[in-house]
Structure formats: structure tokens, C-alpha cells
Design an enzyme around this catalytic site. Structure first.
Site, PDB file in Angstrom:
ATOM      1  CG  HIS A  12       1.732  10.200  -5.885  1.00  0.00           C
ATOM      2  ND1 HIS A  12       3.057   9.865  -5.698  1.00  0.00           N
ATOM      3  CD2 HIS A  12       1.089   9.070  -6.276  1.00  0.00           C
ATOM      4  CE1 HIS A  12       3.213   8.581  -5.986  1.00  0.00           C
ATOM      5  NE2 HIS A  12       2.048   8.072  -6.329  1.00  0.00           N
TER       6      HIS A  12
ATOM      7  CG  LEU B 159      -4.962   7.634   2.721  1.00  0.00           C
ATOM      8  CD1 LEU B 159      -5.498   8.471   1.568  1.00  0.00           C
ATOM      9  CD2 LEU B 159      -4.490   8.542   3.852  1.00  0.00           C
TER      10      LEU B 159
ATOM     11  CD  GLU C 266      -1.101  -3.690  -1.122  1.00  0.00           C
ATOM     12  OE1 GLU C 266      -0.109  -3.341  -0.435  1.00  0.00           O
ATOM     13  OE2 GLU C 266      -1.343  -4.872  -1.401  1.00  0.00           O
ATOM     14  CE  LYS C 267       0.203   5.067  -4.963  1.00  0.00           C
ATOM     15  NZ  LYS C 267       0.271   5.878  -6.204  1.00  0.00           N
ATOM     16  CB  VAL C 268      -7.339   3.929  -0.647  1.00  0.00           C
ATOM     17  CG1 VAL C 268      -8.648   4.023   0.132  1.00  0.00           C
ATOM     18  CG2 VAL C 268      -6.917   5.308  -1.154  1.00  0.00           C
TER      19      VAL C 268
END
Length: 297
Positions: A224, A236, A264-266
Site C-alpha cells: 500500500h 501504476l 486510481e492506484k493503477v
């Protein structure tokens, strides 16, 4: 795409095995093959900043030297790990021998399932930490502390990172023997571990990256910490995750990478692969095969 079947060849190396998994294309075989292709893209481009995140007993399980090699080959730009892996890397470098004595408790040894380390090794570690901390004062980031530790060790991924200038972040470092000794030292010395500074440093690394990739072994806080930072730039671009955890309980460790797109982390167009399995087995096969593919000997 038609599902193919696995074809054995007597001259098959690890790269060939991974290519065969990609050709089969189905289920776990297909995921492993896709992971190899994604890793190849991350490692063959100078434009991709690669984060390696490690939770669980990776060093106790024998992966420390592989991490050291990845750092020295320039295949990872930063490491995010649990405090336990930092401790066990230092123990190995200080001569603490991990031995496999079975699933039983043995007098004079601490146990990680079937792997043991003598408790006297922690006495050496305590002396080592006192020496390191005695040379530091004021506000010190975790990565600076780990670099100082690495400079004093003769081997291991801490030493490799110190030599190569690769930052190691350990946001959960207080939950480890390193954290215990930091707390003890800070009781009567001017020493403050500044974890916020590590966030500043990682954020700068992420913002400056043309593309961002992650190799996620296990999950937990290291996963995380990387994905949260990635959110600052929209996520990412590439990621490979190997985990034994399942998604039904809602845990981060079991969450597939596709789920990260909702936060929206990937990125929506990111190339990702989630492999369910023991990374102590899968990652050495995957990394070794892709290094063969890239001609790293």
C-alpha cells in the site's frame, strides 16, 4: 485466443518455460506468462521506475541474495519492505545462520515455521544497532538509517542498496527489532526517526518517473505504501503481484491489481498480472527466467 497445451522440451530453460506458460495462456499458466512479459518490459526500459515491495519472510525464506542481485543489476529503483526482512538481512550479513530444523521449537533458536535462527545472533544484532545509532543524531529518515546499516555490512541487500544508492523504505519499521532498538536508543539520546521524510522522498521519486512499475511480493503495508504513492501520479503503469491471500475478505493483500484501478492506484490502461501462489517459489522462477531472457548472466 485458442488455449494451447504445455509441451515439454528437453532443452527448455527457465525463459523457455515462461514462454510456454504464456503460449498456454489459460488460468495460472497464462497469468505467469503474462507476468513474465510485464516484468520484461519493466526491466528492459530505462523509462520505467521499478518499485519492489516485500512483505512476509522473504529473507528468512532465502530470497535475500536474489534481492541483492536485482539491486546491483539496476533492475529495481527502490525497495519497500517490512522491518523483519531488514533484520534478517542484517542477521545473515553478521554471520547469523538460518537453519531448517523442521516444524518444531528448538532451545536457543527462534523459529519461522521450519526455519530457525540462533538467539545469540540477535545479541550480535543488538551490538551492531548500538554502533549504528551511536553515530546518528537529530532527525533521521528510515532510508538514511537503513543506508547507514548497509554501509557497515559486508553483504546483503542492505549493503547493495547503500552501494548503489537505491532507497529502502520500511514504513512499518517500528514493528521490528530495528524499531525496538531505535526506541531504546531514543530514550536517552537526541534521535528521532522521521518516517514522514521517507514519504516526501518517495513522492519525489514517483513524480519524476516517466513510467512507474511495481513488483509486489505478498501485500500488507509495503504494497500500500507503493500504491498510495502511485496514486499521486494517477497510478501504476505496470505491476506484477504474487500473493497467497484471497480477495473475499476485503484485505489489501488479497486484492487483485484490477481492484486498484477503482482507487486510481493503477492506471486504467496499465499492464498488470496477479498470481495466486507462494512468492518464495514463484518469484525466483519468474525473475530468473526473465533475467535469462534479457541476457543477464
Amino acid at each position: 485466443m485458442k488455449r494451447e497445451t504445455f509441451r515439454y522440451r528437453g532443452d527448455m530453460d527457465l525463459d523457455g518455460f515462461l514462454r510456454e506458460m504464456e503460449r498456454v495462456g489459460a488460468l495460472g499458466a497464462g497469468r505467469l506468462g503474462r507476468a513474465a512479459r510485464i516484468l520484461e518490459k519493466m526491466w528492459s526500459s530505462d523509462d520505467v521506475t521499478v518499485l519492489l515491495t516485500v512483505a512476509g519472510p522473504a529473507v528468512a525464506g532465502g530470497l535475500g541474495e536474489l534481492f541483492e542481485r536485482l539491486i546491483r543489476e539496476g533492475l529495481v529503483d527502490a525497495v519497500i519492505t517490512s522491518g523483519a526482512n531488514v533484520v534478517h538481512d542484517a542477521l545473515d550479513a553478521l554471520g547469523g545462520i538460518h537453519v531448517c530444523l523442521g516444524e518444531r521449537n528448538v532451545d536457543g533458536y527462534g523459529r519461522v515455521h521450519d526455519t530457525h535462527i540462533p538467539t545469540e545472533a540477535f545479541e550480535k544484532f543488538e551490538h551492531f544497532m548500538r554502533e549504528v545509532l551511536s553515530d546518528l543524531s537529530g532527525r533521521v529518515s528510515c532510508r538514511e538509517l537503513l543506508w547507514e546499516m548497509g554501509k557497515r555490512l559486508e553483504s546483503g541487500f542492505l549493503r547493495a542498496a547503500a552501494d548503489e544508492g537505491v532507497p529502502i523504505y520500511s514504513p512499518g519499521i517500528l514493528d521490528s527489532m530495528v524499531g525496538l532498538h531505535v526506541w531504546i536508543h531514543s530514550q536517552d539520546h537526541d534521535f528521532h526517526l522521521d518516517l514522514v521524510d521517507d514519504m516526501h522522498h518517495l513522492a519525489d521519486l514517483v513524480f519524476e518517473a516517466e513510467e512507474l512499475g511495481a513488483i509486489i511480493l505478498g501485500g500488507s503495508v509495503p504494497k500500500h505504501f507503493a500504491m498510495g504513492a502511485a496514486m499521486l501520479r494517477g497510478g501504476l503503469d505496470y505491476a506484477v503481484q504474487i500473493t497467497m491471500d484471497r480477495p473475499e475478505t476485503g484485505s489489501l493483500s488479497g486484492a487483485p491489481l484490477e481492484e486498484g484501478k477503482s482507487w486510481e492506484k493503477v492506471r486504467e490502461d496499465a499492464e498488470v498480472a496477479t498470481i495466486v501462489g507462494d512468492y518464495l517459489i514463484i518469484f525466483p522462477l519468474l525473475a530468473s527466467g526473465v533475467m535469462q531472457r534479457l541476457g543477464i548472466v
